[in-house]
Design an enzyme around this catalytic site. Sequence first.
Site, PDB file in Angstrom:
ATOM      1  N   SER A  94       8.575   9.109  11.499  1.00  0.00           N
ATOM      2  CA  SER A  94       7.324   9.028  10.817  1.00  0.00           C
ATOM      3  C   SER A  94       7.879   8.964   9.285  1.00  0.00           C
ATOM      4  O   SER A  94       8.090   9.874   8.726  1.00  0.00           O
ATOM      5  CB  SER A  94       6.440  10.170  11.197  1.00  0.00           C
ATOM      6  OG  SER A  94       5.365  10.164   9.911  1.00  0.00           O
TER       7      SER A  94
ATOM      8  N   ARG B  32       2.744   6.047  -3.018  1.00  0.00           N
ATOM      9  CA  ARG B  32       3.823   6.683  -3.914  1.00  0.00           C
ATOM     10  C   ARG B  32       3.831   6.687  -5.169  1.00  0.00           C
ATOM     11  O   ARG B  32       4.350   7.749  -5.641  1.00  0.00           O
ATOM     12  CB  ARG B  32       4.958   6.164  -2.874  1.00  0.00           C
ATOM     13  CG  ARG B  32       5.336   6.622  -1.496  1.00  0.00           C
ATOM     14  CD  ARG B  32       6.202   5.740  -0.770  1.00  0.00           C
ATOM     15  NE  ARG B  32       6.558   6.221   0.614  1.00  0.00           N
ATOM     16  CZ  ARG B  32       5.637   5.907   1.775  1.00  0.00           C
ATOM     17  NH1 ARG B  32       4.387   5.652   1.272  1.00  0.00           N
ATOM     18  NH2 ARG B  32       5.924   6.428   2.851  1.00  0.00           N
TER      19      ARG B  32
ATOM     20  N   ARG C 226      -7.059  12.496  13.781  1.00  0.00           N
ATOM     21  CA  ARG C 226      -5.701  12.200  13.748  1.00  0.00           C
ATOM     22  C   ARG C 226      -5.001  13.737  13.646  1.00  0.00           C
ATOM     23  O   ARG C 226      -5.266  14.600  12.937  1.00  0.00           O
ATOM     24  CB  ARG C 226      -5.230  11.384  12.697  1.00  0.00           C
ATOM     25  CG  ARG C 226      -5.736  10.095  12.888  1.00  0.00           C
ATOM     26  CD  ARG C 226      -5.510   9.054  11.903  1.00  0.00           C
ATOM     27  NE  ARG C 226      -4.050   8.625  11.656  1.00  0.00           N
ATOM     28  CZ  ARG C 226      -3.624   7.698  10.952  1.00  0.00           C
ATOM     29  NH1 ARG C 226      -4.250   7.307  10.148  1.00  0.00           N
ATOM     30  NH2 ARG C 226      -2.246   7.569  10.845  1.00  0.00           N
TER      31      ARG C 226
ATOM     32  N   ASP D 288       3.464  -0.988  11.689  1.00  0.00           N
ATOM     33  CA  ASP D 288       2.098  -1.694  11.192  1.00  0.00           C
ATOM     34  C   ASP D 288       2.109  -3.075  11.654  1.00  0.00           C
ATOM     35  O   ASP D 288       0.919  -3.618  11.661  1.00  0.00           O
ATOM     36  CB  ASP D 288       1.976  -1.491   9.800  1.00  0.00           C
ATOM     37  CG  ASP D 288       1.770  -0.097   9.508  1.00  0.00           C
ATOM     38  OD1 ASP D 288       1.229   0.785  10.394  1.00  0.00           O
ATOM     39  OD2 ASP D 288       1.899   0.271   8.243  1.00  0.00           O
TER      40      ASP D 288
ATOM     41  N   LYS E 260       0.879  -1.397   0.052  1.00  0.00           N
ATOM     42  CA  LYS E 260       0.069  -0.007   0.144  1.00  0.00           C
ATOM     43  C   LYS E 260       0.914   1.271  -0.075  1.00  0.00           C
ATOM     44  O   LYS E 260       0.430   2.192  -0.634  1.00  0.00           O
ATOM     45  CB  LYS E 260      -1.075  -0.002   1.214  1.00  0.00           C
ATOM     46  CG  LYS E 260      -1.894   1.130   1.143  1.00  0.00           C
ATOM     47  CD  LYS E 260      -3.274   0.840   2.011  1.00  0.00           C
ATOM     48  CE  LYS E 260      -2.911   0.755   3.543  1.00  0.00           C
ATOM     49  NZ  LYS E 260      -2.768   1.935   4.396  1.00  0.00           N
ATOM     50  N   SER E 261       1.956   1.162   0.719  1.00  0.00           N
ATOM     51  CA  SER E 261       3.021   2.619   0.957  1.00  0.00           C
ATOM     52  C   SER E 261       3.322   2.633  -0.590  1.00  0.00           C
ATOM     53  O   SER E 261       3.445   3.935  -0.933  1.00  0.00           O
ATOM     54  CB  SER E 261       4.034   2.248   2.055  1.00  0.00           C
ATOM     55  OG  SER E 261       3.483   2.179   3.100  1.00  0.00           O
TER      56      SER E 261
ATOM     57  N   LYS F  77      -2.545   6.301  15.045  1.00  0.00           N
ATOM     58  CA  LYS F  77      -2.861   5.489  13.823  1.00  0.00           C
ATOM     59  C   LYS F  77      -4.395   5.507  13.505  1.00  0.00           C
ATOM     60  O   LYS F  77      -5.234   6.386  14.192  1.00  0.00           O
ATOM     61  CB  LYS F  77      -2.199   4.200  14.055  1.00  0.00           C
ATOM     62  CG  LYS F  77      -0.696   4.084  14.201  1.00  0.00           C
ATOM     63  CD  LYS F  77      -0.308   4.209  12.669  1.00  0.00           C
ATOM     64  CE  LYS F  77       1.230   4.836  12.724  1.00  0.00           C
ATOM     65  NZ  LYS F  77       1.560   5.273  11.536  1.00  0.00           N
TER      66      LYS F  77
ATOM     67  N   GLY G 231      -4.226   8.255   6.353  1.00  0.00           N
ATOM     68  CA  GLY G 231      -3.203   9.144   7.041  1.00  0.00           C
ATOM     69  C   GLY G 231      -2.109   9.326   5.918  1.00  0.00           C
ATOM     70  O   GLY G 231      -1.553  10.331   5.759  1.00  0.00           O
TER      71      GLY G 231
ATOM     72  N   GLN H  62       5.599   8.967   6.832  1.00  0.00           N
ATOM     73  CA  GLN H  62       4.889   9.882   6.215  1.00  0.00           C
ATOM     74  C   GLN H  62       5.050  11.195   6.060  1.00  0.00           C
ATOM     75  O   GLN H  62       5.078  11.861   4.998  1.00  0.00           O
ATOM     76  CB  GLN H  62       3.169   9.717   6.918  1.00  0.00           C
ATOM     77  CG  GLN H  62       2.646   8.234   6.811  1.00  0.00           C
ATOM     78  CD  GLN H  62       1.384   8.416   7.547  1.00  0.00           C
ATOM     79  OE1 GLN H  62       1.041   9.082   8.330  1.00  0.00           O
ATOM     80  NE2 GLN H  62       0.971   7.171   7.427  1.00  0.00           N
TER      81      GLN H  62
HETATM   82  C1  S3P Z   1       3.413   4.470   6.140  1.00  0.00           C
HETATM   83  C2  S3P Z   1       4.126   5.051   7.076  1.00  0.00           C
HETATM   84  C3  S3P Z   1       3.725   4.512   8.663  1.00  0.00           C
HETATM   85  C4  S3P Z   1       2.578   3.207   8.702  1.00  0.00           C
HETATM   86  C5  S3P Z   1       1.700   3.564   7.673  1.00  0.00           C
HETATM   87  C6  S3P Z   1       2.090   3.739   6.259  1.00  0.00           C
HETATM   88  C7  S3P Z   1       3.744   5.247   4.754  1.00  0.00           C
HETATM   89  O1  S3P Z   1       3.253   5.491   9.557  1.00  0.00           O
HETATM   90  O2  S3P Z   1       2.054   3.309  10.040  1.00  0.00           O
HETATM   91  O3  S3P Z   1       0.616   2.687   7.831  1.00  0.00           O
HETATM   92  O4  S3P Z   1       3.141   4.750   3.759  1.00  0.00           O
HETATM   93  O5  S3P Z   1       4.474   5.994   4.799  1.00  0.00           O
HETATM   94  P1  S3P Z   1       4.453   6.444  10.015  1.00  0.00           P
HETATM   95  O6  S3P Z   1       4.206   7.875   9.319  1.00  0.00           O
HETATM   96  O7  S3P Z   1       4.183   6.618  11.328  1.00  0.00           O
HETATM   97  O8  S3P Z   1       5.831   6.042   9.750  1.00  0.00           O
END
Ligand code: S3P
Length: 436
Positions: free
Chosen positions: A166, A27, A122, A318, A22-23, A345, A94, A168
């Site tokens: 993080s 991206r 959040r 995760d 998914k990440s 989260k 998120g 993200q």
């Molecule tokens: C993610 C980063 C993680 C993860 C999330 C996906 C990402 O969060 O928990 O499900 O795709 O960058 P963090 O920003 O806390 O690292």
Amino acid sequence: MNQFYSKNNHSLNGILEVPGDKSISQRALILGAMTIGTTKIKGISYSEDVNNLIKNLKLLGVKIIKKKNELNIIGVGIGGFDYSKKSLYMGNSGTATRLMLGALCNQNFETKITGDKSLSKRNMLNLINQLKKMGAQIKSNNNKLPISIKGISESMPIIYNQKIPSAQIKSAVLLASLNTPGITTIKENLETRNHTEILLKMLGANIKIKKNKNNNEITIIGQKELKAKNILISGDPSSAAIIGAAALIIPKSKIKIKNVNINNTRISFFNILKKMNANITISNKKIISNEKVADITFKSSNLKGIHLTSKNVATMIDEIPIFSILASFSNGISSFTGGNQLKNKESNRIKSLYEGLKALNIKVFKKNDGLKIIGNKLIKDNKNIKIKSYYDHRIAMSFLIMSLAYKKKIIIDNIECINTSFPNFFKSIKKLGAKI
Ligand code: S3P
């Protein structure tokens, strides 16, 4: 309210693939939209989070064509999005919210971003602060969604010293820096997933990563055009972790998950499993679109407890829900600390896990930023239990896995949230032999 319970603990056997990571999917979509040329993506995860992101990019004028086994994105270049009168609805994601805030920092118009009930709770303060320093004007509901962002055509370079790990926020700052004249620096004290860095390098960005003793230093010089490339997305290790865990705790099971992403920043959970005495093997290693990929085989195991540090937690953020379930089935004590990020989260995961495990009569203790779990292979399973998922897909799936090894019913609410990351979850687990 959609509830679920499993009926038994049949052994699990077979070979399968899990959806694309998914990440990386998120991206690839955003960066594909910011390139010049056509990006062809294979293996994308059509989870709810990703489907919402596709709709949002289309609202910003990006042409995206879904073909049978491929998705084509006609890039508009950095700073090339169109103004959208309609707000962007991010659903539960998120990651998409933060990454798009970063990407929109390059746009000289206002965009409003909204999300579902859980996402709207959040806190985005940490990212808002960084993007404001880069020149964005941001209005928010007390640092939460709805958020309106008005970016700037040439954002300012910053030095961002990341205290709470993080991926993200790191990625959002990297995306925001793409039109910055000058050097943006990110110092990451604890390493997090690095898919944005890998993709940026692959697409031709001027990015460098220096591994120091106490941190990673990422530098990027903006205003370099990104060139479209074909991207093949490997299986999501976080989804593989969930399915694999089931085989570990259900007797006489053996499953192989093919083509799983084993990037060093995503493989911590599997390394920890080995230390817990798990019977897992990694084979058929290869490189796909600059990411490490392999097949992973999981067999029923006699697990032992383990203590995780904040460094472990940062790279298995995760996987903490499924780790906590496995810890309950292990011999001895397990714990983790350094999980403050877990409170922000899809749910407050420390709270959701604590409540769920407690309801199951497992000895669990809450710490400020973690949990201590007293494992017991012989979990007393003599009554039906109700568990709240808090609309958190990873909490719902983790307790569902637990229910497969539990003789009575575990009834979990709002399981439709699983679609946000793993739409074929039930189909996959049934294919392996689970009777649900
Ligand atoms: C993610 C980063 C993680 C993860 C999330 C996906 C990402 O969060 O928990 O499900 O795709 O960058 P963090 O920003 O806390 O690292």
